[in-house]
Motif scaffolding. Structure first.
Motif, PDB file in Angstrom:
ATOM      1  N   PHE A 111      68.408  24.701   3.398  1.00 48.13           N
ATOM      2  CA  PHE A 111      67.837  23.953   2.409  1.00 48.13           C
ATOM      3  C   PHE A 111      67.117  24.883   1.388  1.00 48.13           C
ATOM      4  O   PHE A 111      65.888  25.130   1.328  1.00 48.13           O
ATOM      5  N   VAL A 112      67.873  25.575   0.336  1.00 44.88           N
ATOM      6  CA  VAL A 112      67.505  26.676  -0.550  1.00 44.88           C
ATOM      7  C   VAL A 112      66.482  25.890  -1.460  1.00 44.88           C
ATOM      8  O   VAL A 112      65.634  26.505  -1.708  1.00 44.88           O
ATOM      9  N   SER A 113      66.377  24.717  -1.820  1.00 46.87           N
ATOM     10  CA  SER A 113      65.393  24.203  -3.004  1.00 46.87           C
ATOM     11  C   SER A 113      64.285  24.023  -2.305  1.00 46.87           C
ATOM     12  O   SER A 113      63.042  24.042  -2.659  1.00 46.87           O
ATOM     13  N   GLU A 114      64.110  23.936  -1.047  1.00 45.68           N
ATOM     14  CA  GLU A 114      62.715  23.800  -0.199  1.00 45.68           C
ATOM     15  C   GLU A 114      61.956  25.299   0.152  1.00 45.68           C
ATOM     16  O   GLU A 114      60.878  25.101   0.773  1.00 45.68           O
ATOM     17  N   GLN A 115      62.792  26.340   0.102  1.00 46.29           N
ATOM     18  CA  GLN A 115      62.289  27.496   0.640  1.00 46.29           C
ATOM     19  C   GLN A 115      61.036  27.994  -0.094  1.00 46.29           C
ATOM     20  O   GLN A 115      60.285  28.877   0.653  1.00 46.29           O
ATOM     21  N   ASN A 116      60.536  27.733  -1.339  1.00 52.11           N
ATOM     22  CA  ASN A 116      59.353  28.297  -1.739  1.00 52.11           C
ATOM     23  C   ASN A 116      58.421  27.396  -1.862  1.00 52.11           C
ATOM     24  O   ASN A 116      57.303  27.468  -2.348  1.00 52.11           O
ATOM     25  N   LYS A 117      58.462  26.125  -1.155  1.00 50.18           N
ATOM     26  CA  LYS A 117      57.431  24.935  -1.082  1.00 50.18           C
ATOM     27  C   LYS A 117      56.477  25.430  -0.034  1.00 50.18           C
ATOM     28  O   LYS A 117      56.760  26.226   0.713  1.00 50.18           O
ATOM     29  N   PRO A 118      55.125  24.741  -0.139  1.00 45.46           N
ATOM     30  CA  PRO A 118      54.084  25.070   0.702  1.00 45.46           C
ATOM     31  C   PRO A 118      54.545  24.894   2.172  1.00 45.46           C
ATOM     32  O   PRO A 118      55.515  23.949   2.309  1.00 45.46           O
ATOM     33  N   GLU A 119      54.154  25.383   3.085  1.00 53.26           N
ATOM     34  CA  GLU A 119      54.306  25.457   4.653  1.00 53.26           C
ATOM     35  C   GLU A 119      54.531  24.005   4.882  1.00 53.26           C
ATOM     36  O   GLU A 119      55.541  23.538   5.884  1.00 53.26           O
ATOM     37  N   GLU A 120      53.190  23.447   4.590  1.00 54.78           N
ATOM     38  CA  GLU A 120      53.289  21.991   5.204  1.00 54.78           C
ATOM     39  C   GLU A 120      54.404  21.088   4.803  1.00 54.78           C
ATOM     40  O   GLU A 120      55.136  20.338   5.498  1.00 54.78           O
ATOM     41  N   ASP A 121      54.885  21.280   3.707  1.00 54.49           N
ATOM     42  CA  ASP A 121      55.813  20.477   2.869  1.00 54.49           C
ATOM     43  C   ASP A 121      57.132  20.927   3.403  1.00 54.49           C
ATOM     44  O   ASP A 121      58.017  20.006   3.780  1.00 54.49           O
ATOM     45  N   ARG A 122      57.422  22.020   3.831  1.00 53.40           N
ATOM     46  CA  ARG A 122      58.798  22.643   4.277  1.00 53.40           C
ATOM     47  C   ARG A 122      58.820  22.258   5.674  1.00 53.40           C
ATOM     48  O   ARG A 122      59.821  21.756   6.183  1.00 53.40           O
ATOM     49  N   GLY A 124      57.634  19.458   6.851  1.00 58.81           N
ATOM     50  CA  GLY A 124      57.783  18.101   6.976  1.00 58.81           C
ATOM     51  C   GLY A 124      59.108  17.707   6.618  1.00 58.81           C
ATOM     52  O   GLY A 124      59.928  16.823   7.198  1.00 58.81           O
ATOM     53  N   PHE A 125      59.670  18.346   5.511  1.00 59.57           N
ATOM     54  CA  PHE A 125      60.885  18.295   5.318  1.00 59.57           C
ATOM     55  C   PHE A 125      62.206  18.492   6.255  1.00 59.57           C
ATOM     56  O   PHE A 125      62.954  17.912   6.468  1.00 59.57           O
ATOM     57  N   MET A 129      64.912  16.156   8.338  1.00 63.01           N
ATOM     58  CA  MET A 129      66.131  16.377   8.371  1.00 63.01           C
ATOM     59  C   MET A 129      66.649  16.504   9.602  1.00 63.01           C
ATOM     60  O   MET A 129      67.684  15.996  10.196  1.00 63.01           O
ATOM     61  N   LYS A 130      66.072  17.075  10.645  1.00 61.12           N
ATOM     62  CA  LYS A 130      66.344  17.418  11.991  1.00 61.12           C
ATOM     63  C   LYS A 130      66.566  15.955  12.811  1.00 61.12           C
ATOM     64  O   LYS A 130      67.430  15.620  13.466  1.00 61.12           O
ATOM     65  N   SER A 131      65.391  15.268  12.471  1.00 59.41           N
ATOM     66  CA  SER A 131      65.462  13.709  12.777  1.00 59.41           C
ATOM     67  C   SER A 131      66.644  13.084  12.464  1.00 59.41           C
ATOM     68  O   SER A 131      67.455  12.421  13.316  1.00 59.41           O
ATOM     69  N   THR A 132      67.073  13.361  11.194  1.00 56.96           N
ATOM     70  CA  THR A 132      68.421  12.724  10.694  1.00 56.96           C
ATOM     71  C   THR A 132      69.575  13.176  11.249  1.00 56.96           C
ATOM     72  O   THR A 132      70.240  12.292  11.852  1.00 56.96           O
ATOM     73  N   MET A 133      69.775  14.369  11.419  1.00 60.58           N
ATOM     74  CA  MET A 133      70.638  14.989  12.058  1.00 60.58           C
ATOM     75  C   MET A 133      70.645  14.829  13.594  1.00 60.58           C
ATOM     76  O   MET A 133      72.087  14.395  14.198  1.00 60.58           O
ATOM     77  N   ASP A 134      69.654  14.632  14.257  1.00 60.69           N
ATOM     78  CA  ASP A 134      69.532  14.256  15.837  1.00 60.69           C
ATOM     79  C   ASP A 134      70.248  12.984  15.845  1.00 60.69           C
ATOM     80  O   ASP A 134      70.901  12.933  17.183  1.00 60.69           O
ATOM     81  N   SER A 135      70.008  11.936  15.062  1.00 65.01           N
ATOM     82  CA  SER A 135      70.595  10.710  15.273  1.00 65.01           C
ATOM     83  C   SER A 135      72.080  10.717  15.024  1.00 65.01           C
ATOM     84  O   SER A 135      72.672   9.733  15.618  1.00 65.01           O
ATOM     85  N   GLN A 136      72.610  11.524  14.335  1.00 69.60           N
ATOM     86  CA  GLN A 136      74.018  11.503  13.813  1.00 69.60           C
ATOM     87  C   GLN A 136      74.713  12.267  14.975  1.00 69.60           C
ATOM     88  O   GLN A 136      75.654  11.852  15.551  1.00 69.60           O
ATOM     89  N   PHE A 137      74.104  13.506  15.300  1.00 70.76           N
ATOM     90  CA  PHE A 137      75.044  14.243  16.293  1.00 70.76           C
ATOM     91  C   PHE A 137      74.216  14.551  17.627  1.00 70.76           C
ATOM     92  O   PHE A 137      74.995  15.109  18.478  1.00 70.76           O
ATOM     93  N   GLY A 138      73.089  14.157  18.092  1.00 68.79           N
ATOM     94  CA  GLY A 138      72.304  14.168  19.209  1.00 68.79           C
ATOM     95  C   GLY A 138      71.715  15.479  19.063  1.00 68.79           C
ATOM     96  O   GLY A 138      71.751  16.331  18.677  1.00 68.79           O
ATOM     97  N   ALA A 139      70.161  15.090  19.401  1.00 68.92           N
ATOM     98  CA  ALA A 139      69.347  16.251  19.498  1.00 68.92           C
ATOM     99  C   ALA A 139      69.649  17.621  20.109  1.00 68.92           C
ATOM    100  O   ALA A 139      69.248  18.706  19.659  1.00 68.92           O
ATOM    101  N   GLU A 140      70.282  17.591  21.109  1.00 66.31           N
ATOM    102  CA  GLU A 140      70.675  18.544  21.780  1.00 66.31           C
ATOM    103  C   GLU A 140      71.726  19.581  21.043  1.00 66.31           C
ATOM    104  O   GLU A 140      71.991  20.625  21.515  1.00 66.31           O
ATOM    105  N   ASN A 141      72.169  18.890  20.144  1.00 62.04           N
ATOM    106  CA  ASN A 141      73.349  19.586  19.382  1.00 62.04           C
ATOM    107  C   ASN A 141      72.643  20.102  17.864  1.00 62.04           C
ATOM    108  O   ASN A 141      73.513  20.748  17.116  1.00 62.04           O
ATOM    109  N   VAL A 142      71.587  19.886  17.607  1.00 56.74           N
ATOM    110  CA  VAL A 142      70.838  20.425  16.409  1.00 56.74           C
ATOM    111  C   VAL A 142      69.593  21.339  16.671  1.00 56.74           C
ATOM    112  O   VAL A 142      68.829  20.884  17.557  1.00 56.74           O
ATOM    113  N   ALA A 143      69.705  22.802  16.162  1.00 62.65           N
ATOM    114  CA  ALA A 143      68.800  23.540  16.315  1.00 62.65           C
ATOM    115  C   ALA A 143      68.087  23.857  14.876  1.00 62.65           C
ATOM    116  O   ALA A 143      68.985  24.103  13.956  1.00 62.65           O
ATOM    117  N   SER A 144      66.783  23.994  14.726  1.00 60.51           N
ATOM    118  CA  SER A 144      66.144  24.211  13.319  1.00 60.51           C
ATOM    119  C   SER A 144      65.689  25.756  13.259  1.00 60.51           C
ATOM    120  O   SER A 144      65.322  26.286  14.607  1.00 60.51           O
TER     121      SER A 144
END
Length: 199
Positions: A111-122, A124-125, A129-144
């Protein structure tokens, strides 16, 4: 009796080598298709796509969509690997040959557009996104990876290999929820049921 045994063995070897050759041929072509995807060679990808797909969306439009998705200034998408794990038996319906290709894919989203934002915002974002992908692919298949602001998604998926006398060689058709209506209109239900449920 001896001749009969020899004949049966010869037939078995022929069938085995034929089965092996269709598997090898599909695997080789699928790997080329995946290599084009990894390298973002979209003309190569489209050359291997089953041409009837272009009746629904013109080839030029599909290529433009791929280029747009992979060159977004906000998010970088990379395929880290695509590996064929299994190829089903063939099934012929009305002179068209079908096989199911089972594969494992690893994809990285940064997520290039988020890289320079404050740590808390990053944080949260990325959590969202991980939660969204977890629901689609399964939490065990998504690493952040917070430092890189990226997610790595590991997924097992399927597609159909199709050999149609109208076209040269094996062509491919993705089999996922987004493609369901298209797949259903191209691949007969009996083929989908038999090949995807093959043990």
């Amino acid at each position: 009796m001896k001749h009969l045994t020899t004949l049966i063995l010869a037939l078995l070897f022929t069938v085995t080598s034929f089965a092996q050759s269709h598997t090898d041929e599909i695997t080789k072509n699928a790997q080329t298709y995946y290599d084009y995807m990894t390298a973002q060679n979209f003309d190569g990808v489209l050359d291997y796509m089953y041409p009837k797909v272009f009746d629904m969306a013109p080839r030029a439009q599909m290529k433009a969509g791929m280029e747009q998705m992979f060159s977004s200034p906000e998010m970088k998408i990379e395929f880290l690997s695509n590996d064929v794990t299994k190829v089903s038996e063939e099934k012929v319906v009305e002179k068209i040959t079908y096989a199911a290709v089972f594969y494992n894919s690893k994809m990285k989203m940064t997520f290039v557009s988020e890289q320079n934002k404050p740590e808390e915002d990053r944080k949260g974002f990325l959590d969202m996104m991980k939660s969204t992908m977890d629901s689609q692919f399964g939490a065990e298949n998504v690493a952040s990876d917070f430092k890189a602001m990226s997610l790595i998604i590991n997924m097992d998926a399927t597609m159909f290999a199709i050999k149609d006398p109208q076209y040269t060689g094996w062509k491919f058709l993705g089999n996922d929820d987004a493609m369901k209506m298209l797949v259903d209109s191209i691949v007969p239900e009996s083929v989908r049921t038999e090949l995807l449920n093959e043990e």
